[in-house]
Design a protein around this motif. Structure first.
Motif, PDB file in Angstrom:
ATOM      1  N   ILE A  45       0.849  -1.203   0.000  1.00  0.00           N
ATOM      2  CA  ILE A  45       0.000   0.000   0.000  1.00  0.00           C
ATOM      3  C   ILE A  45       0.877   1.242   0.000  1.00  0.00           C
ATOM      4  O   ILE A  45       1.709   1.424   0.889  1.00  0.00           O
ATOM      5  N   HIS A  46       0.680   2.112  -0.993  1.00  0.00           N
ATOM      6  CA  HIS A  46       1.464   3.336  -1.107  1.00  0.00           C
ATOM      7  C   HIS A  46       0.951   4.387  -0.125  1.00  0.00           C
ATOM      8  O   HIS A  46      -0.246   4.423   0.199  1.00  0.00           O
ATOM      9  N   VAL A  47       1.844   5.251   0.342  1.00  0.00           N
ATOM     10  CA  VAL A  47       1.476   6.268   1.327  1.00  0.00           C
ATOM     11  C   VAL A  47       0.349   7.167   0.833  1.00  0.00           C
ATOM     12  O   VAL A  47      -0.438   7.701   1.624  1.00  0.00           O
ATOM     13  N   SER A  48       0.236   7.346  -0.484  1.00  0.00           N
ATOM     14  CA  SER A  48      -0.823   8.205  -1.025  1.00  0.00           C
ATOM     15  C   SER A  48      -2.214   7.638  -0.766  1.00  0.00           C
ATOM     16  O   SER A  48      -3.199   8.394  -0.737  1.00  0.00           O
ATOM     17  N   GLU A  49      -2.327   6.323  -0.590  1.00  0.00           N
ATOM     18  CA  GLU A  49      -3.647   5.703  -0.439  1.00  0.00           C
ATOM     19  C   GLU A  49      -4.317   6.060   0.885  1.00  0.00           C
ATOM     20  O   GLU A  49      -5.470   6.514   0.883  1.00  0.00           O
ATOM     21  N   PRO A  50      -3.662   5.889   2.045  1.00  0.00           N
ATOM     22  CA  PRO A  50      -4.310   6.361   3.280  1.00  0.00           C
ATOM     23  C   PRO A  50      -4.456   7.882   3.314  1.00  0.00           C
ATOM     24  O   PRO A  50      -5.410   8.396   3.900  1.00  0.00           O
ATOM     25  N   LEU A  51      -3.542   8.605   2.676  1.00  0.00           N
ATOM     26  CA  LEU A  51      -3.663  10.062   2.634  1.00  0.00           C
ATOM     27  C   LEU A  51      -4.931  10.471   1.893  1.00  0.00           C
ATOM     28  O   LEU A  51      -5.631  11.407   2.306  1.00  0.00           O
ATOM     29  N   GLN A  52      -5.244   9.788   0.790  1.00  0.00           N
ATOM     30  CA  GLN A  52      -6.465  10.109   0.042  1.00  0.00           C
ATOM     31  C   GLN A  52      -7.708   9.899   0.899  1.00  0.00           C
ATOM     32  O   GLN A  52      -8.647  10.707   0.871  1.00  0.00           O
ATOM     33  N   VAL A  53      -7.721   8.823   1.680  1.00  0.00           N
ATOM     34  CA  VAL A  53      -8.866   8.560   2.558  1.00  0.00           C
ATOM     35  C   VAL A  53      -8.977   9.637   3.631  1.00  0.00           C
ATOM     36  O   VAL A  53     -10.072  10.133   3.929  1.00  0.00           O
ATOM     37  N   LEU A  54      -7.845  10.051   4.206  1.00  0.00           N
ATOM     38  CA  LEU A  54      -7.861  11.092   5.237  1.00  0.00           C
ATOM     39  C   LEU A  54      -8.383  12.413   4.676  1.00  0.00           C
ATOM     40  O   LEU A  54      -9.113  13.132   5.363  1.00  0.00           O
ATOM     41  N   VAL A  55      -8.021  12.744   3.437  1.00  0.00           N
ATOM     42  CA  VAL A  55      -8.512  13.977   2.818  1.00  0.00           C
ATOM     43  C   VAL A  55     -10.037  13.985   2.817  1.00  0.00           C
ATOM     44  O   VAL A  55     -10.675  14.971   3.200  1.00  0.00           O
ATOM     45  N   LYS A  56     -10.644  12.875   2.393  1.00  0.00           N
ATOM     46  CA  LYS A  56     -12.105  12.805   2.342  1.00  0.00           C
ATOM     47  C   LYS A  56     -12.707  12.868   3.738  1.00  0.00           C
ATOM     48  O   LYS A  56     -13.689  13.589   3.972  1.00  0.00           O
ATOM     49  N   LEU A  57     -12.134  12.132   4.678  1.00  0.00           N
ATOM     50  CA  LEU A  57     -12.673  12.119   6.042  1.00  0.00           C
ATOM     51  C   LEU A  57     -12.576  13.487   6.689  1.00  0.00           C
ATOM     52  O   LEU A  57     -13.487  13.909   7.415  1.00  0.00           O
ATOM     53  N   PHE A  58     -11.488  14.225   6.454  1.00  0.00           N
ATOM     54  CA  PHE A  58     -11.314  15.547   7.053  1.00  0.00           C
ATOM     55  C   PHE A  58     -12.347  16.538   6.518  1.00  0.00           C
ATOM     56  O   PHE A  58     -12.801  17.428   7.250  1.00  0.00           O
ATOM     57  N   VAL A  59     -12.715  16.411   5.247  1.00  0.00           N
ATOM     58  CA  VAL A  59     -13.716  17.306   4.663  1.00  0.00           C
ATOM     59  C   VAL A  59     -15.092  16.992   5.223  1.00  0.00           C
ATOM     60  O   VAL A  59     -15.877  17.880   5.541  1.00  0.00           O
ATOM     61  N   VAL A  60     -15.399  15.702   5.346  1.00  0.00           N
ATOM     62  CA  VAL A  60     -16.737  15.258   5.738  1.00  0.00           C
ATOM     63  C   VAL A  60     -17.023  15.523   7.211  1.00  0.00           C
ATOM     64  O   VAL A  60     -18.093  15.983   7.578  1.00  0.00           O
ATOM     65  N   ASP A  61     -16.060  15.214   8.084  1.00  0.00           N
ATOM     66  CA  ASP A  61     -16.314  15.285   9.519  1.00  0.00           C
ATOM     67  C   ASP A  61     -15.061  15.802  10.224  1.00  0.00           C
ATOM     68  O   ASP A  61     -14.043  15.112  10.284  1.00  0.00           O
ATOM     69  N   GLU A  62     -15.141  17.014  10.759  1.00  0.00           N
ATOM     70  CA  GLU A  62     -13.979  17.619  11.406  1.00  0.00           C
ATOM     71  C   GLU A  62     -13.567  16.852  12.665  1.00  0.00           C
ATOM     72  O   GLU A  62     -12.449  17.001  13.148  1.00  0.00           O
ATOM     73  N   ARG A  63     -14.451  16.020  13.192  1.00  0.00           N
ATOM     74  CA  ARG A  63     -14.092  15.210  14.354  1.00  0.00           C
ATOM     75  C   ARG A  63     -12.902  14.306  14.036  1.00  0.00           C
ATOM     76  O   ARG A  63     -12.054  14.057  14.897  1.00  0.00           O
ATOM     77  N   THR A  64     -12.859  13.807  12.792  1.00  0.00           N
ATOM     78  CA  THR A  64     -11.760  12.913  12.416  1.00  0.00           C
ATOM     79  C   THR A  64     -10.421  13.652  12.426  1.00  0.00           C
ATOM     80  O   THR A  64      -9.398  13.088  12.807  1.00  0.00           O
ATOM     81  N   LEU A  65     -10.432  14.912  12.007  1.00  0.00           N
ATOM     82  CA  LEU A  65      -9.203  15.714  12.024  1.00  0.00           C
ATOM     83  C   LEU A  65      -8.733  15.925  13.458  1.00  0.00           C
ATOM     84  O   LEU A  65      -7.546  15.771  13.767  1.00  0.00           O
ATOM     85  N   ASP A  66      -9.662  16.251  14.334  1.00  0.00           N
ATOM     86  CA  ASP A  66      -9.323  16.436  15.747  1.00  0.00           C
ATOM     87  C   ASP A  66      -8.754  15.145  16.326  1.00  0.00           C
ATOM     88  O   ASP A  66      -7.762  15.161  17.073  1.00  0.00           O
ATOM     89  N   TYR A  67      -9.352  14.011  15.985  1.00  0.00           N
ATOM     90  CA  TYR A  67      -8.881  12.736  16.538  1.00  0.00           C
ATOM     91  C   TYR A  67      -7.477  12.406  16.042  1.00  0.00           C
ATOM     92  O   TYR A  67      -6.610  12.016  16.824  1.00  0.00           O
ATOM     93  N   ILE A  68      -7.254  12.544  14.732  1.00  0.00           N
ATOM     94  CA  ILE A  68      -5.931  12.237  14.168  1.00  0.00           C
ATOM     95  C   ILE A  68      -4.850  13.093  14.809  1.00  0.00           C
ATOM     96  O   ILE A  68      -3.757  12.621  15.135  1.00  0.00           O
ATOM     97  N   LEU A  69      -5.141  14.373  15.020  1.00  0.00           N
ATOM     98  CA  LEU A  69      -4.130  15.292  15.543  1.00  0.00           C
ATOM     99  C   LEU A  69      -3.895  15.128  17.041  1.00  0.00           C
ATOM    100  O   LEU A  69      -2.757  15.272  17.507  1.00  0.00           O
TER     101      LEU A  69
END
Length: 636
Positions: free
Chosen positions: A235-259
Motif C-alpha cells: 500500500i502506497h502512502v498516497s492511499e491512506p492520505l487520500q482517505v484522510l482527505v475525504k474524512l477531514f472534509v466530511v467530519d472535522e471530528r476525524t481531524l481532531d482525533y488524528i491530531l
C-alpha cells in the motif's frame, strides 16, 4: 523506458491467439501433453508484466491506448478467474499459480488510477465484487488481491460510482463480518474502500469502530512513508492520505482525533502529527518537476491534508515554526505552472495543488494585497457569487435573473473575473473585498469543497460581509457551515434547480435590493441579528481580553486560546458543549506543551465553560427576538 518496453512486450506475447486460448482451457485440457508447453510461457510472461507494469506512469495517450487495445486479453483473464472460482464452500481451495499471477497483475494494473475508466469496460468492478463474496473457501493467497483491486477501483470517482451500482458497501461490510483477513493492513483496505465509496451521511452514521480505523490509517501513513518505495504491505502512502482527505472534509471530528488522540505504535501527538505531514510534503515537493504521477498525487493529497489542518487557528504556530516548509510552499506557489495542475487526476474530494497551496498561505496570513491594477468601482453595485461548479447551471440562471432585474448591477463570478495569469485566490479575494454582499449557493458539494469554505470564511468571518445563503434542494447547513455561522442569516431555498419558483426568485431579489440600498461602509451587524452588547462590545482583541478578565480567567488561559473575534468564541463554544471533558483533555495537552509541562487548572476550565454558556445564551436570546420579525426563513 525499460519497464515500459518489457511490460508491453510481455502483454503483446500474452495476447497471441494460442496463449489466449490456453487461459480458457479446463484443468484436464491443460494437462494434455500438447498444451503443457504453454504453461511456463504464460507463467513467466505474467510474472514479468505484473512486476514491471507498476513502474509505468501511463501519462501518455499512447500508453493508455495500448491498454485499451488489450482489453480483450484482460477480459480473458477475468473469465479464467471466473471459471476457477469455487462453486461450493467445501474446504480451502486455490485458484492455481496462473490464477494468482493474473490477480497480481490486475492488482498492479488497477494501482495506476488513471487507467480505471478504461478498465471498467471489462466489467472488472462487478466481477471482483462477485469473487469476494465467493471467497470464503479460497486460501489467503488466492483471495489476497480482491480487497486491493476493489480499493484501487474505489480511488477513482468513476470506479466508486460503478462499484456503488452493485451495492459494494454492503458487500464489503458483509466481507468484514466474515473476519477472513488476519493482518491489520488487509483489514484496513476494506475500511478504506468503504470510506471512499460512502457519502458524507453514511460516513457520519458509521461511527462504530471509526477510532480504530483512524489509528490504523495514521499508522499506515507512518509505516509506508518510512518504507522502501513508500509502500507498506503493498500500500502506497498516497492511499491512506487520500482517505484522510475525504474524512477531514466530511467530519472535522476525524481531524481532531488524528491530531490529538490517535494511538500509534510510537506515541503521536498534535506536534508530531503535523510534523509528519510536513515531512511528507517536503519529501514530494519536487514531484511536479518530475514525471512520476504517483508522487505528484501524493503531493496533492498531502497538501490537501495540510490545508484542512491550517483551518485550525491553533495550528498556525506549528506551521510557522518550520521555516523550510514556509520557504518551500511559497516557492512552489511562485513557480507553479498551470500545466502541472490540469494533467493530474484527482478525486472530487481534493482540490488541485494550486488551490490547496494558496489556501494554506491564506490561512497562515501570507497572501498579500494585490499588486495588480484594480478598476475604481466606487459607487458601483457589486455582488460576489460563491458557488461549487456542480451547481453552475443554477448559478448562471440566478445571475442572469439578477442582472436583468437590477439596473447597473455588477456581478463578480470566477467564470468572467479570474485571469489565468494571476493568482487565483488573489482574484477571488479581490472579488469578495470589493463586493457589497456575497451570494452563496449552499449544497452538499459546496460543504465538501475546501475552496468554497475558504471563500465563505473569508467573507463572513474575516471581512464581515453580508451573506445571502441560497440553499439548494434539501441541503441543511452542518459542520463548519452549520449553526455557528448560519444563525440569524436570512436564506432562500430552491428545491428544484430545473424549475425555479417565481416567489423564491422575488424573495431573493428583494433581499439583494435591500442590501444594495445600504451604504457599503455600514457594519454587518445592522443586516442581521443584533449582538449582545453587555458581553463583548466589539470584535477587537482588547475587548475579548477584557471579557476573559471580567470572568476571572487568567492571562495564560487567554493566551492559550488566542481568540481574535467574537465568531471564534462562538465557533469553539459549539465544540465545547458537545463534549466538555474531551475538550478539557485536548487543551490540557496543549497547555502543557505551551507552558513547558505546567498543568492546566481544571477549575479555571470549568469557569471558562460556565462563562461561555452564559454568553451563548445571551446571544441566542438576542437572535431569537429578531427572527420573529423576519418574513423570510431564518436558520436557527
Amino acid at each position: 523506458q525499460f519497464s515500459r518496453q518489457t511490460a508491453f512486450k510481455s502483454l503483446e506475447n500474452l495476447n497471441k491467439t494460442r496463449l489466449k486460448n490456453y487461459f480458457l482451457l479446463t484443468k484436464e485440457e491443460q494437462e494434455e501433453e500438447m498444451n503443457k508447453i504453454y504453461y511456463k510461457h504464460v507463467y513467466y510472461l505474467l510474472l514479468i508484466s505484473s512486476q514491471t507494469i507498476s513502474f509505468i506512469p501511463f501519462d501518455s495517450l499512447d500508453d493508455q491506448l495500448f491498454i485499451e487495445d488489450h482489453l480483450d486479453l484482460f477480459e480473458i483473464f477475468i473469465r479464467r478467474i471466473d471459471q476457477r472460482m469455487p462453486k461450493e464452500s467445501d474446504g480451502q481451495r486455490t485458484l492455481g499459480i496462473i490464477g494468482e499471477r493474473i490477480l497480481t497483475f490486475l492488482w498492479n494494473l488497477t494501482d495506476r488510477i488513471i487507467l480505471i475508466p478504461i478498465l471498467l469496460r471489462t466489467n472488472l468492478a462487478e466481477n471482483t465484487l462477485k469473487w469476494i463474496q465467493q471467497s470464503d473457501s479460497l486460501t489467503e493467497k488466492s483471495r489476497r488481491a480482491f480487497p486491493s483491486i476493489l480499493q484501487n477501483i474505489a480511488r477513482h470517482d468513476q470506479g466508486a460510482e460503478k462499484l456503488n451500482q452493485f451495492d459494494a458497501i454492503e458487500i464489503l461490510k458483509a466481507y468484514q463480518q466474515k473476519k477472513l483477513e488476519k493482518t491489520g493492513s488487509r483489514k484496513l483496505l476494506i475500511s478504506m474502500a468503504i470510506a471512499l465509496l460512502s457519502t458524507p451521511e453514511q460516513l457520519k452514521d458509521n461511527k462504530k469502530g471509526m477510532n480504530a480505523v483512524l489509528n490504523q490509517l495514521l499508522q499506515l501513513v507512518i509505516d509506508s512513508f518510512g518504507s522502501d518505495r513508500f509502500r507498506s504491505d503493498g500500500i502506497h502512502v498516497s492511499e491512506p492520505l487520500q482517505v484522510l482527505v475525504k474524512l477531514f472534509v466530511v467530519d472535522e471530528r476525524t481531524l481532531d482525533y488524528i491530531l490529538n488522540h490517535a494511538e500509534t505504535e510510537c506515541s503521536s501527538n498534535f506536534v508530531s502529527t503535523i510534523c509528519l505531514f510536513i515531512e511528507i510534503f517536503l519529501q514530494f515537493s519536487d514531484s511536479l518537476k518530475q514525471s512520476d504521477r504517483v508522487e505528484q498525487f501524493t503531493l496533492i493529497a498531502t497538501t490537501n491534508v495540510l490545508w484542512s489542518i491550517s483551518f485550525l487557528h491553533y495550528s498556525k504556530e506549528e506551521f510557522l515554526k518550520n521555516k523550510l516548509f514556509i520557504r518551500t510552499i511559497k516557492k512552489i506557489n511562485e513557480d507553479l505552472d498551470e500545466n502541472d495542475i490540469i494533467q493530474q487526476y484527482k478525486p472530487k474530494s481534493m482540490e488541485n495543488i494550486q488551490q490547496a497551496i494558496q489556501g494554506i498561505l491564506h490561512n497562515l496570513d501570507f497572501q498579500q494585497e494585490s499588486t495588480h491594477s484594480i478598476q475604481n468601482r466606487t459607487g458601483q453595485k457589486w455582488i460576489m457569487i460563491s458557488y461549487c461548479h456542480e451547481n453552475i447551471d443554477l448559478c448562471n440562471e440566478i445571475s442572469k435573473y439578477l442582472k436583468n432585474s437590477i439596473k447597473d448591477l455588477n456581478i463578480w463570478i470566477d467564470q468572467t473575473h479570474t485571469d489565468g495569469s494571476v493568482d487565483l485566490w488573489e482574484s477571488i479575494a479581490q472579488g469578495i473585498e470589493q463586493s457589497t454582499a456575497v451570494l452563496c449557493f449552499l449544497s452538499e458539494e459546496y460543504f465538501q469543497s475546501k475552496s468554497c469554505r475558504q471563500e465563505f470564511v473569508y467573507a463572513n468571518d474575516s471581512l464581515k460581509k453580508p451573506i445571502v445563503p441560497i440553499l439548494i434542494k434539501s441541503f441543511q447547513p452542518k459542520g463548519w457551515l452549520g449553526y455557528i455561522r448560519m444563525t440569524g442569516l436570512k436564506y432562500i431555498r430552491f428545491k428544484d434547480e430545473n424549475q425555479l419558483e417565481e416567489k423564491k426568485k422575488g424573495e431573493l431579489l428583494n433581499t439583494i435590493l435591500a442590501l444594495l440600498s445600504i451604504k457599503t461602509d455600514e457594519p454587518k451587524e445592522s443586516l442581521s441579528a443584533p449582538r449582545p452588547i453587555d458581553e463583548i462590545p466589539s470584535n477587537s482583541t482588547n475587548e475579548i481580553q477584557r471579557w476573559f478578565q471580567s470572568n476571572r480567567l487568567s492571562k495564560d488561559f487567554y493566551d492559550l486560546f488566542q481568540f481574535e473575534t467574537r465568531e471564534e468564541l462562538l465557533d469553539y463554544a459549539q465544540l465545547l458543549f458537545k463534549d466538555p471533558e474531551r475538550q478539557m483533555n485536548i487543551y490540557d495537552k496543549i497547555y502543557s506543551q505551551k507552558y513547558h509541562g505546567k498543568q492546566m487548572a481544571s477549575h479555571e476550565f470549568l469557569r471558562f465553560t460556565k462563562a461561555l454558556k452564559q454568553f451563548v445564551q445571551a446571544d441566542s436570546s438576542s437572535i431569537s427576538s429578531t427572527q420573529v420579525k423576519s418574513k423570510i426563513c431564518v436558520l436557527s
